[in-house]
Design a protein around this motif. Structure first.
Motif, PDB file in Angstrom:
ATOM      1  N   ALA A 315       0.830  -1.207   0.000  1.00 13.97           N
ATOM      2  CA  ALA A 315       0.000   0.000   0.000  1.00 13.97           C
ATOM      3  C   ALA A 315       0.864   1.257   0.000  1.00 13.97           C
ATOM      4  N   SER A 316       1.956   1.237   0.758  1.00 13.20           N
ATOM      5  CA  SER A 316       2.855   2.397   0.783  1.00 13.20           C
ATOM      6  C   SER A 316       3.500   2.617  -0.589  1.00 13.20           C
ATOM      7  N   ASN A 317       3.953   1.533  -1.221  1.00 15.76           N
ATOM      8  CA  ASN A 317       4.555   1.664  -2.555  1.00 15.76           C
ATOM      9  C   ASN A 317       3.536   2.183  -3.566  1.00 15.76           C
ATOM     10  N   PHE A 318       2.315   1.681  -3.468  1.00 14.85           N
ATOM     11  CA  PHE A 318       1.268   2.127  -4.400  1.00 14.85           C
ATOM     12  C   PHE A 318       0.982   3.620  -4.250  1.00 14.85           C
ATOM     13  N   ARG A 321       4.022   5.644  -5.513  1.00 12.35           N
ATOM     14  CA  ARG A 321       4.163   5.576  -6.964  1.00 12.35           C
ATOM     15  C   ARG A 321       3.153   6.472  -7.670  1.00 12.35           C
ATOM     16  N   ASN A 322       1.955   6.518  -7.116  1.00 11.51           N
ATOM     17  CA  ASN A 322       0.904   7.327  -7.728  1.00 11.51           C
ATOM     18  C   ASN A 322       0.754   8.703  -7.096  1.00 11.51           C
ATOM     19  N   ARG A 323       1.650   9.061  -6.173  1.00 10.50           N
ATOM     20  CA  ARG A 323       1.690  10.375  -5.547  1.00 10.50           C
ATOM     21  C   ARG A 323       0.334  10.766  -4.964  1.00 10.50           C
ATOM     22  N   LEU A 324      -0.222   9.860  -4.187  1.00 15.01           N
ATOM     23  CA  LEU A 324      -1.497  10.137  -3.546  1.00 15.01           C
ATOM     24  C   LEU A 324      -1.314  11.152  -2.428  1.00 15.01           C
TER      25      LEU A 324
END
Length: 596
Positions: A315-318, A321-324
């Motif tokens: 979840a952290s990588n996601f 990666r998507n700059r949430l």
């Protein structure tokens, strides 16, 4: 003793079931049981014959546990006497005979213990059948293993090592230990992890003990005592202390079991080499069994944590990666942490409920949430049948603090009832406009009117919610039009009480949708007559509603219009064929309510 034989009835028709209460009169564990065949009659309620013992009686279970303790002594004593003793020692002989006496008592008692027929699963208490079953199964083995060693020594020729060999037959009793562990592993009141560990330890100690006894037997009975493994460290081992010999043998056995190769003790003659070959092959399987089981137990305890850490990392990588935004990242991680906490603490409510039959699941939901749902304004006054069905269909969920439950302008799919915690209604331009407390409902306007959600609903702290799907709600209400009218009327009355201009605007929109017949919720003519909504009344009549339908109080729409003095509503009803001569129908149930 006589009260024991006058045993109570068999409480369950399940093999190996055991009482979980102290007195044995309450519940029996079915975790160990064999399920009865379809259509088989239950033995429940059958009173046993006099002088017949129930296998489920707690006193008989206690007797069996006592025998298991004696079996542990047999597991140590029989191999020891076989390997290290040529003749009985007085102390061991006395203990052996006492133990054999208890098992002899058990042989006699077994002729009076009822058994379950493997085909019908009925409890058989006919003593002739009990005796015949025992005689053709385990009686011979039990009897032989109970005969005193002194008697065997007088019968068997002197050139045969009868004392030790005969004692090994008593290891037949180990089946009781295996049965006990099998039952304890399924007992919900005992920790499975520790039972498995104790079982593995017992298996290891028994294997080490037996190997040591057998290996010493080879050395003690070899023609040339100087060419044996133990003579390497103890030249005159025949006269050495018995305890020293036993410890040395155990040392060799553990060394062989846990390592590869030998040090100070190793096989010398051909007999010892052959025995070591087979023992090491056996050790391969035993080591694999021990390592596999211990690994299984450890992995089972840590796999949930490992999966949680993997999910958190993914979840952290996601999110990176998507700059949430940070807020969304926190919501994702908080939700995963809460789910892990719920799983680790055994709070898997929905998974448990879904695995149960519908009747049990409905009863549990009714017990937990019925009183709460009955106080929700939206369902005030609806029938008990509908309320019971709604409770059964609701799903309990947890939400961590600062998590969005409903987003503004999203499609209306669910409504929520807050069980515990606090939430906020948030508008994009105005911010927080109000709070939701325990017992309040949110998302109902979007669900009932099928319009985009008006607010963003966000939790302030840990919240427990009941979620109800819109499709499920409408399908349940379809069966009772009167309840649909009550729900809609509750919503309108609630909107009228709100002083917020926005809610008043929503009220006007809802009334407009009602007048145009755009509501998916089923409505009754009495509802339209009560509100004096002529347009809605005509739309419902054109859809095929009967002009003389009755409400829960037994009134027709014409009765409602007359009671309210609404001439235009009465005119429309008469134009569509309403009967002005119908009397108000009050059921016995309603009459009872009015009188009381």
């Amino acid at each position: 003793m006589n009260s024991w034989f006058k045993s109570p009835i068999c409480r369950e028709n399940l093999k190996d079931a055991e009482p979980t209460s102290v007195d044995g009169s309450s519940h029996y564990s079915v975790s160990n049981g064999v399920l009865p065949s379809l259509g088989a009659r239950s033995s429940r309620g059958i009173t046993l014959h006099r002088f017949t013992v129930s296998p489920f009686d707690y006193r008989y279970r206690s007797w069996e546990m006592f025998l298991v303790v004696l079996v542990f002594y047999t597991a140590w004593g029989s191999p020891f006497e076989f390997g290290f003793l040529d003749s009985p020692i007085k102390a061991l002989a006395i203990i052996d005979n006492v133990v054999n006496g208890f098992f002899a008592i058990d042989i006699i008692l077994t002729f009076f213990v009822a058994y379950l027929d493997p085909q019908t699963y009925l409890l058989v208490d006919d003593r002739k059948l009990i005796a015949w079953k025992y005689l053709r199964t385990w009686f011979l083995f039990d009897f032989i293993s109970t005969v005193p060693s002194e008697l065997v020594g007088k019968i068997v020729p002197s050139n045969i090592h009868a004392y030790g060999l005969f004692n090994m037959l008593r290891l037949w009793r180990l089946r009781r230990v295996s049965k006990m562990f099998s039952r304890l592993e399924k007992d919900r009141n005992i920790n499975y992890f520790w039972i498995r560990c104790i079982k593995l330890i017992c298996v290891t100690l028994f294997s080490v003990h037996c190997a040591a006894c057998f290996y010493f037997y080879l050395a003690a009975h070899y023609p040339d005592p100087k060419k044996t493994w133990i003579s390497l460290s103890l030249e005159n081992f025949e006269t050495a202390n018995l305890w020293l010999l036993y410890v040395t043998s155990i040392y060799w056995s553990i060394t062989t079991l846990t390592t590869v190769g030998y040090g100070d003790l190793h096989p010398v003659n051909i007999r010892e080499m052959i025995f070591d070959i087979f023992f090491m092959l056996f050790n391969l399987g035993l080591t694999a069994y021990l390592i596999g089981n211990m690994t299984n137990l450890v992995v089972h305890g840590t796999s949930r944590t490992r999966n949680f850490r993997d999910r958190i990392q993914a979840a952290s990588n996601f999110s990176q990666r998507n700059r949430l935004p940070v807020r969304l990242q926190d919501q994702m991680l908080s939700h995963l942490c809460l789910k892990y906490r719920a799983d680790s603490e055994g709070l898997q409510q929905q998974e448990i409920l879904e695995s149960l039959p519908k009747a049990i699941k409905s009863s549990i939901s009714h017990y937990l949430f019925y009183s709460l749902l009955d106080k929700v304004y939206l369902f005030r006054g609806v029938s008990n049948d509908l309320l019971f069905q709604l409770v059964s269909e609701m799903k309990a969920e947890y939400f961590p603090p600062k998590e969005d439950v409903i987003l503004q302008n999203e499609a209306p799919t669910d409504l929520y009832v807050l069980v515990h915690g606090t939430m906020e209604f948030i508008l994009q331009k105005l911010g927080v406009v109000s709070e939701v407390k325990a017992g309040d409902v949110c998302g109902e306007i979007g669900v009932l009117c099928y319009r985009p959600q008006l607010f963003t609903v966000r939790t302030k702290r840990l919240c427990q919610l009941l979620r109800l799907n819109r499709t499920v709600l409408l399908s349940l209400v379809q069966a009772n039009v009167g309840d649909g009218a009550i729900i809609m009327n509750n919503l309108l009355e609630h909107l009228k009480e709100q002083e917020d201009p926005m809610m008043q605007s929503v009220l006007r929109d809802v009334e407009k949708m009602l007048a145009q017949g755009q509501m998916d919720l089923p409505l009754s003519l009495c509802f339209a007559a009560e509100r004096g909504d002529e347009t809605l009344l005509q739309n419902l009549l054109r859809r095929g509603c009967h002009p003389d339908e009755r409400d829960i109080g037994g009134r027709t729409p014409l009765h409602v219009a007359a009671a309210n003095g609404s001439e235009s509503i009465a005119t429309v009803l008469l134009a569509f064929g309403a009967d002005p001569n119908i009397k108000v129908l009050i059921s016995n149930f309603m009459l009872f309510i009015v009188q009381n």
